[in-house]
Design a protein around this motif. Structure first.
Motif, mmCIF file in Angstrom:
data_model
loop_
_atom_site.group_PDB
_atom_site.id
_atom_site.type_symbol
_atom_site.label_atom_id
_atom_site.label_comp_id
_atom_site.label_asym_id
_atom_site.label_seq_id
_atom_site.Cartn_x
_atom_site.Cartn_y
_atom_site.Cartn_z
ATOM 1 N N TYR A 251 0.707 50.046 70.887
ATOM 2 C CA TYR A 251 2.304 50.072 71.925
ATOM 3 C C TYR A 251 2.410 49.009 71.933
ATOM 4 O O TYR A 251 1.670 47.844 71.489
ATOM 5 C CB TYR A 251 1.638 50.818 72.827
ATOM 6 C CG TYR A 251 1.359 50.419 73.438
ATOM 7 C CD1 TYR A 251 0.889 49.536 74.293
ATOM 8 C CD2 TYR A 251 -0.225 51.057 73.732
ATOM 9 C CE1 TYR A 251 -0.110 49.240 75.158
ATOM 10 C CE2 TYR A 251 -1.229 50.521 74.214
ATOM 11 C CZ TYR A 251 -0.988 50.141 75.388
ATOM 12 O OH TYR A 251 -2.894 49.700 76.654
ATOM 13 N N ALA A 252 3.571 48.727 72.130
ATOM 14 C CA ALA A 252 4.152 46.762 72.819
ATOM 15 C C ALA A 252 5.415 46.930 73.756
ATOM 16 O O ALA A 252 5.621 47.954 73.671
ATOM 17 C CB ALA A 252 4.263 45.698 71.888
ATOM 18 N N SER A 253 5.275 45.877 74.675
ATOM 19 C CA SER A 253 6.491 45.660 75.481
ATOM 20 C C SER A 253 6.531 44.552 75.403
ATOM 21 O O SER A 253 5.890 43.987 75.677
ATOM 22 C CB SER A 253 5.748 46.964 77.001
ATOM 23 O OG SER A 253 4.595 46.397 77.571
ATOM 24 N N VAL A 254 7.486 44.021 76.784
ATOM 25 C CA VAL A 254 8.037 43.467 77.070
ATOM 26 C C VAL A 254 9.078 42.941 78.199
ATOM 27 O O VAL A 254 9.578 43.655 78.786
ATOM 28 C CB VAL A 254 8.803 42.423 75.721
ATOM 29 C CG1 VAL A 254 10.224 43.033 75.753
ATOM 30 C CG2 VAL A 254 9.005 40.829 76.445
ATOM 31 N N MET A 255 7.763 41.918 79.294
ATOM 32 C CA MET A 255 9.155 42.238 80.893
ATOM 33 C C MET A 255 9.244 41.149 80.600
ATOM 34 O O MET A 255 9.196 39.727 80.463
ATOM 35 C CB MET A 255 7.392 42.202 81.429
ATOM 36 C CG MET A 255 7.087 43.890 80.953
ATOM 37 S SD MET A 255 5.541 43.905 82.577
ATOM 38 C CE MET A 255 6.405 43.539 84.478
ATOM 39 N N VAL A 256 9.907 40.658 81.533
ATOM 40 C CA VAL A 256 11.976 39.767 82.057
ATOM 41 C C VAL A 256 11.247 40.228 83.974
ATOM 42 O O VAL A 256 11.903 41.044 84.225
ATOM 43 C CB VAL A 256 12.662 39.897 81.592
ATOM 44 C CG1 VAL A 256 13.422 38.533 82.500
ATOM 45 C CG2 VAL A 256 12.654 39.490 80.042
ATOM 46 N N ASP A 257 11.350 39.261 84.875
ATOM 47 C CA ASP A 257 10.886 39.035 86.449
ATOM 48 C C ASP A 257 10.040 40.391 86.745
ATOM 49 O O ASP A 257 11.092 41.322 87.692
ATOM 50 C CB ASP A 257 12.464 38.815 86.053
ATOM 51 C CG ASP A 257 13.719 37.271 86.161
ATOM 52 O OD1 ASP A 257 12.227 36.622 86.342
ATOM 53 O OD2 ASP A 257 14.685 37.441 85.908
ATOM 54 N N GLY A 258 9.372 41.063 85.601
ATOM 55 C CA GLY A 258 8.550 42.266 86.510
ATOM 56 C C GLY A 258 9.117 43.561 86.156
ATOM 57 O O GLY A 258 8.659 44.742 86.709
ATOM 58 N N GLU A 259 9.987 43.500 85.169
ATOM 59 C CA GLU A 259 10.702 44.856 84.756
ATOM 60 C C GLU A 259 10.311 45.114 83.127
ATOM 61 O O GLU A 259 11.055 43.878 82.363
ATOM 62 C CB GLU A 259 12.091 44.641 84.749
ATOM 63 C CG GLU A 259 13.406 45.367 84.201
ATOM 64 C CD GLU A 259 14.914 45.830 84.462
ATOM 65 O OE1 GLU A 259 15.553 46.153 83.619
ATOM 66 O OE2 GLU A 259 15.316 44.002 85.128
ATOM 67 N N THR A 260 9.771 45.932 82.622
ATOM 68 C CA THR A 260 10.069 46.219 81.525
ATOM 69 C C THR A 260 11.375 46.993 80.688
ATOM 70 O O THR A 260 12.652 47.142 80.912
ATOM 71 C CB THR A 260 9.235 47.531 80.980
ATOM 72 O OG1 THR A 260 8.047 47.279 81.958
ATOM 73 C CG2 THR A 260 9.080 48.191 79.496
ATOM 74 N N ILE A 261 11.732 45.604 80.071
ATOM 75 C CA ILE A 261 13.004 45.364 78.886
ATOM 76 C C ILE A 261 13.555 46.252 77.794
ATOM 77 O O ILE A 261 13.999 46.128 76.911
ATOM 78 C CB ILE A 261 13.433 44.321 78.624
ATOM 79 C CG1 ILE A 261 12.928 43.190 78.598
ATOM 80 C CG2 ILE A 261 14.111 43.455 80.195
ATOM 81 C CD1 ILE A 261 13.709 41.854 77.824
ATOM 82 N N GLY A 262 11.901 46.341 77.452
ATOM 83 C CA GLY A 262 11.785 47.019 75.812
ATOM 84 C C GLY A 262 9.718 47.111 76.121
ATOM 85 O O GLY A 262 8.932 46.946 76.370
ATOM 86 N N ALA A 263 10.548 48.352 74.770
ATOM 87 C CA ALA A 263 8.259 49.078 74.718
ATOM 88 C C ALA A 263 8.796 50.052 73.651
ATOM 89 O O ALA A 263 9.744 50.495 73.679
ATOM 90 C CB ALA A 263 8.184 50.059 75.968
#
Length: 145
Positions: free
Chosen positions: A10-22
Motif C-alpha cells: 500500500y502507499a499514500s500521499v498527504m498534503v497539509d495533513g490530508e490524504t490526497i492519494g492512496a
C-alpha cells in the motif's frame, strides 16, 4: 524522464495533513522530469511502468505487469530524482525541467495513466508531500528515458 518504481502493499500521499492519494497493492511511482523531455517520452515511460514485470506469477517468478494484476498506481512528482549527485556534496538540479514544463508533463502523464489504467492516484505537483508506503519485497527499479 526518470521513474523510480516501488512494488508496494500500500502507499499514500498527504498534503497539509490530508490524504490526497492512496492505493492498495501496486506501484508507487516517483516521477522526475528533465529538460528535453516531451509527451512522447512520457508516454514511453508510462507504457513501461504499466507493463514492467515486477509482480509474481503462479510459480512465484516476477513475470506479471501492473495491468495484469490490476494493481494501483500512485504517481508522485519528485524533482530531486533528476539531480546530478556525481560531484561534491550538494546536488545539482541543472538537468531538471522548469517548474512549468515539469508540471505540464506530469499532468500529461497523469491524464494518460487515467486513460490507460483503472486505478490511479496522485500526489500534488510542487506541494510539500508526505509519502507513506509498505514496500513489497522490497522491489525497486529506476526506469529512465
Amino acid at each position: 524522464m526518470k521513474g523510480l518504481i516501488q512494488r508496494v502493499k500500500y502507499a499514500s500521499v498527504m498534503v497539509d495533513g490530508e490524504t490526497i492519494g492512496a492505493i492498495g497493492s501496486g506501484i508507487l511511482l516517483l516521477l522526475g522530469v528533465e529538460k528535453g523531455d516531451d509527451p512522447a517520452v512520457a508516454d514511453k515511460l508510462l507504457d513501461k511502468v504499466l507493463k514492467y514485470r515486477i509482480f509474481s506469477d503462479e510459480q512465484g517468478k516476477m513475470n506479471l505487469g501492473l495491468k495484469e494484476v490490476g494493481g494501483g498506481l500512485l504517481i508522485v512528482s519528485q524533482f530531486t530524482l533528476v539531480a546530478d549527485t556525481r560531484k561534491g556534496l550538494r546536488p545539482s538540479f541543472s538537468s531538471g525541467a522548469s517548474p512549468e514544463q515539469g508540471e505540464q508533463l506530469y499532468n500529461h502523464f497523469v491524464e494518460r495513466a487515467n486513460t490507460l489504467h483503472h486505478n490511479v492516484a496522485t500526489g500534488r505537483f510542487g506541494a510539500d508531500m508526505e509519502v507513506s508506503l509498505l514496500n513489497d519485497g522490497p522491489v525497486t527499479f529506476l526506469l529512465e528515458f
